[in-house]
Design an enzyme around this catalytic site. Structure first.
Site, PDB file in Angstrom:
ATOM      1  N   ASP A 130      45.514  40.827  39.336  1.00  0.00           N
ATOM      2  CA  ASP A 130      44.117  41.261  39.248  1.00  0.00           C
ATOM      3  C   ASP A 130      43.950  42.084  37.977  1.00  0.00           C
ATOM      4  O   ASP A 130      44.889  42.747  37.527  1.00  0.00           O
ATOM      5  CB  ASP A 130      43.745  42.101  40.473  1.00  0.00           C
ATOM      6  N   ASP A 149      39.007  35.212  42.334  1.00  0.00           N
ATOM      7  CA  ASP A 149      38.256  35.946  43.364  1.00  0.00           C
ATOM      8  C   ASP A 149      36.755  35.833  43.126  1.00  0.00           C
ATOM      9  O   ASP A 149      35.974  35.680  44.066  1.00  0.00           O
ATOM     10  CB  ASP A 149      38.659  37.422  43.371  1.00  0.00           C
TER      11      ASP A 149
END
Length: 169
Positions: A130, A149
């Site tokens: 991330d 995401d």
């Protein structure tokens, strides 16, 4: 003059799957290229301020959304990988069955690309990379996330919108 009998309902797909798989592939490509870039330019935990509300940061997520189950013993990697693979296979099946439904297939394609992007991370790295970090004064930091995401969230929103449109018809 003879007329050809047609039926409204058919078990055959009503269009090509190629555009939908192409969208999923583009999501996977953008996701993986961005993660490779961040992983090469940053060390774990390093942060670069971009604006007053946005940073780039290298973070690892061994869990699911919002780091759910991230602190478990490692079994969650295999479980979330299996869930991602099963979801991807089911989405491909749905795309084959409903390839003519544009918004529905856009939603599925985005979700498919995001799911596969994160599965690749889990298989390759053992965690999801991330790097997008939004924060607001007085509220703190939103959990870091990635392009996969984002595609999943946009796909889910389109899915809900498509269902609402369908219900209102």
């Amino acid at each position: 003059m003879a007329t050809k009998k047609t039926t409204t309902f058919s078990s055959k797909p009503s269009g090509s799957m190629a555009p939908w798989l192409g969208i999923a592939f583009i999501v996977i490509l953008l996701d993986q290229l961005s993660k490779i870039t961040i992983n090469k330019l940053f060390v774990y935990g390093e942060e670069k301020v971009i604006t007053s509300f946005f940073n780039l940061v290298l973070a690892y997520n061994k869990g699911a959304a919002f780091s759910f189950l991230a602190n478990e013993g490692g079994w969650q990697r295999h479980m979330f990988t299996a869930i991602g693979v099963i979801a991807a296979l089911y989405i491909v099946y749905l795309l084959m069955r409903h390839s003519g439904q544009r918004m529905f297939c856009w939603a599925l394609s985005l979700i498919l690309g995001g799911a596969v992007g994160n599965v690749i991370d889990r298989i390759w790295h053992g965690h999801v990379i991330d790097f997008l970090d939004f924060h607001w004064s007085g509220f703190g930091h939103f959990p870091a996330f990635n392009i996969a995401d984002t595609a999943i969230c946009i796909g889910a929103a389109l899915f809900v919108l498509d269902e609402l449109r369908r219900v209102n018809k």
